[in-house]
Motif scaffolding. Structure first.
Motif, PDB file in Angstrom:
ATOM      1  N   PHE A  16       0.880  -0.973   0.091  1.00 29.51           N
ATOM      2  CA  PHE A  16      -0.243   0.073   0.437  1.00 29.51           C
ATOM      3  C   PHE A  16       0.633   1.430  -0.151  1.00 29.51           C
ATOM      4  O   PHE A  16       0.595   2.664  -0.732  1.00 29.51           O
ATOM      5  CB  PHE A  16      -0.851  -0.045   1.219  1.00 29.51           C
ATOM      6  N   ALA A  67      -1.084   2.809  -3.721  1.00 30.43           N
ATOM      7  CA  ALA A  67      -1.950   3.168  -3.388  1.00 30.43           C
ATOM      8  C   ALA A  67      -1.635   4.296  -2.607  1.00 30.43           C
ATOM      9  O   ALA A  67      -2.841   5.660  -2.942  1.00 30.43           O
ATOM     10  CB  ALA A  67      -2.263   2.706  -2.827  1.00 30.43           C
ATOM     11  N   GLY A 121      -5.523   1.361  -0.211  1.00 28.39           N
ATOM     12  CA  GLY A 121      -4.652   0.913   0.472  1.00 28.39           C
ATOM     13  C   GLY A 121      -4.730  -0.048   1.805  1.00 28.39           C
ATOM     14  O   GLY A 121      -4.472  -0.702   2.239  1.00 28.39           O
ATOM     15  N   SER A 141      -7.955  -4.897  -4.336  1.00 28.16           N
ATOM     16  CA  SER A 141      -7.294  -3.565  -3.817  1.00 28.16           C
ATOM     17  C   SER A 141      -7.405  -2.708  -4.903  1.00 28.16           C
ATOM     18  O   SER A 141      -8.602  -2.064  -5.909  1.00 28.16           O
ATOM     19  CB  SER A 141      -6.782  -3.162  -3.149  1.00 28.16           C
TER      20      SER A 141
END
Length: 493
Positions: A152, A156, A187, A479
């Motif tokens: 993440f 992200a 994230g 995600s």
């Protein structure tokens, strides 16, 4: 059909030979020329006019970011700041939350721009000591570090100076804070999936009677031998990855525990990277008179096209100076540290540039037009899906998030920008989906960062890769699906 078979065969060779440990600096040009020759293209012209031009343009475009990021990471490592942050984080959460504390320590460091390789070397001794004390299986250490360093914060979170978040800026005219809401949600999905998996695995291994060291029966055949070989190879590089405690490791680098900076001093440069980036973007750069950018010597271009690049260059430069000023006593040889950081930037950018050159050659072959049209036609009404699949597949093939992204944007970036505009999709949303898409398939077994992490931890693929796959491949892919769904329904936010 034959041309397509040539492309597939060359890509397969790239994966296999890279996994065998051959440098992509050698593989990329050789295999690119092999593909060109077999397709009837002039080999020398392909080398000088396509491969070298594409690789050189990538270096020209992004060299300052690779250079400053590597220098900043080296300053954080040499000053002891990385180790201090890792220890403070694990100390606050304690051994009861050993996995979460290591994930957060890695996340803080990588969100501040510290190289994931530096993070792995700095955090592993802390993780080993903490996991041993808490009785958590050591086979979970690579996935724990991977969750905090490879996911993440790399792709992200808005504002991260990770190179994966910076490469799209010149292609889309965006900033590191593109589509912040979607980035934060994506994230959170990565962190939530990864943490839930690792917590479940910790409980499962405890019930099976496995503590820090796995029972002999649980080790794969040949595991002990390979572990010994990895230890010997690591020791040959100057790292006793299995035996050094956190204190031993810092002292081995000439810094006792009492010499480490406090958490506030250690974390301040990381805060400055993000804060200065925002200040430059929103206050300083818009207030400048940049009419000269319309003149021929500078493009011509506009401030909106370069402000993302200018802001992160200024933020990293000032943060490097701040790190030196805060740690002058600890940085006994700042010139040497600066040189080591600069040298450390060369291999990553040349590796990525070589892959971009490889992609440019493949893009010029007759078969690529068919592949390109197939990718663009996957979801004609939603370019986000096609963009995500293209970047993900190329990252998986090359084993490199930045390499796969570089190839995709170099060959199809303008097309996606135009198709996105036609579909009402903002460049900021394209940027965020691109960065998130680089995570996932890039962490397949042949990925260099995965191999290095396992080597640092003294474990084999058979012992630890399954958990890495869940947290660094499946979590990011999930995600990405969430990000595309939100972007399609709500647009960029």
């Amino acid at each position: 059909m034959l041309d397509a078979a040539i492309v597939v065969a060359v890509l397969g060779l790239l994966i296999w030979l890279a996994y065998r440990g051959i440098s992509v600096l050698v593989l990329a040009p050789v295999l690119a020329l092999l593909a060109a020759g077999l397709s009837g293209q002039p080999v020398l012209a392909t080398l000088t006019q396509i491969f070298m031009q594409a690789a050189g343009n990538f270096i020209v475009l992004l060299f300052p970011l690779f250079l400053l990021g590597a220098v900043f990471g080296k300053m954080m490592e040499a000053s002891g700041s990385a180790t201090s942050i890792a220890r403070a984080t694990t100390g606050w959460l304690g051994r009861e939350r050993a996995i979460l504390s290591i994930v957060l320590a890695c996340a803080i460091l990588t969100y501040g721009g510290v190289s994931l390789f530096v993070v792995a070397f700095a955090v592993f001794p802390v993780a080993a000591a903490l996991f041993r004390e808490a009785g958590v299986s050591r086979r979970l250490i690579p996935a724990t570090i991977g969750l905090g360093a490879f996911t993440f914060t790399m792709t992200a979170l808005p504002g991260t100076p990770a190179i994966q978040n910076l490469i799209p800026m010149p292609f889309f005219g965006t900033t590191p804070f593109a589509a912040p809401g979607i980035g934060l949600i994506a994230g959170a999905v990565m962190l939530g999936v990864g943490q839930a998996w690792l917590s479940w695995r910790e409980r499962s291994l405890r019930r099976a009677g496995e503590g820090y060291e796995a029972p002999a029966a649980a080790l794969p055949e040949g595991g002990s031998t390979l572990r010994r070989e990895i230890r010997e190879r690591a020791q040959g590089e100057g790292f006793d990855t299995l035996e050094l405690s956190p204190l031993d490791r810092s002292e081995a680098h000439g810094m006792a525990q009492s010499d480490l900076p406090g958490f506030g001093i250690a974390a301040l440069p990381i805060v400055l990277v993000v804060a200065l980036n925002l200040v430059m973007l929103n206050l300083v750069l818009p207030a400048l008179d940049t009419a000269y950018l319309a003149e021929p010597p500078f493009g011509p271009t506009t401030l909106s096209s370069v402000q993302g690049m200018w802001a992160i260059i200024a933020a990293l430069s000032l943060s490097i100076l701040a790190t030196w000023a805060l740690n002058r006593r600890r940085l006994a040889a700042p010139g040497k540290t600066l040189s080591e950081g600069a040298n450390a930037s060369v291999l990553p950018i040349f590796n990525t540039a070589a892959l971009v050159g490889f992609g440019a050659v493949i893009a010029g072959l007759p078969a690529f037009e068919v592949i390109r049209n197939a990718m663009l036609g996957m979801a004609p009404g939603n370019p986000l899906i096609s963009l995500a699949i293209s970047v993900s597949v190329l990252a998986g093939i090359t084993g490199s998030a930045s390499g796969g992204m570089g190839i995709a944007l170099q060959t199809m970036g303008e097309t996606y920008l135009a198709s996105g505009a036609a579909a009402g999709i903002s460049p900021e949303l394209l940027h965020r989906v691109t960065t998130i898409a680089t995570g996932g398939l890039d962490a397949l077994p042949h990925n260099g960062a995965v191999i290095s992490l396992l080597t640092i931890c003294g474990l084999t693929h058979r012992e630890a890769y399954g958990d890495i796959f869940v947290v660094a491949v499946l979590g990011p892919i999930l995600s990405l699906v969430v990000a595309i769904a939100l972007g399609t329904m709500l647009g960029s936010f």
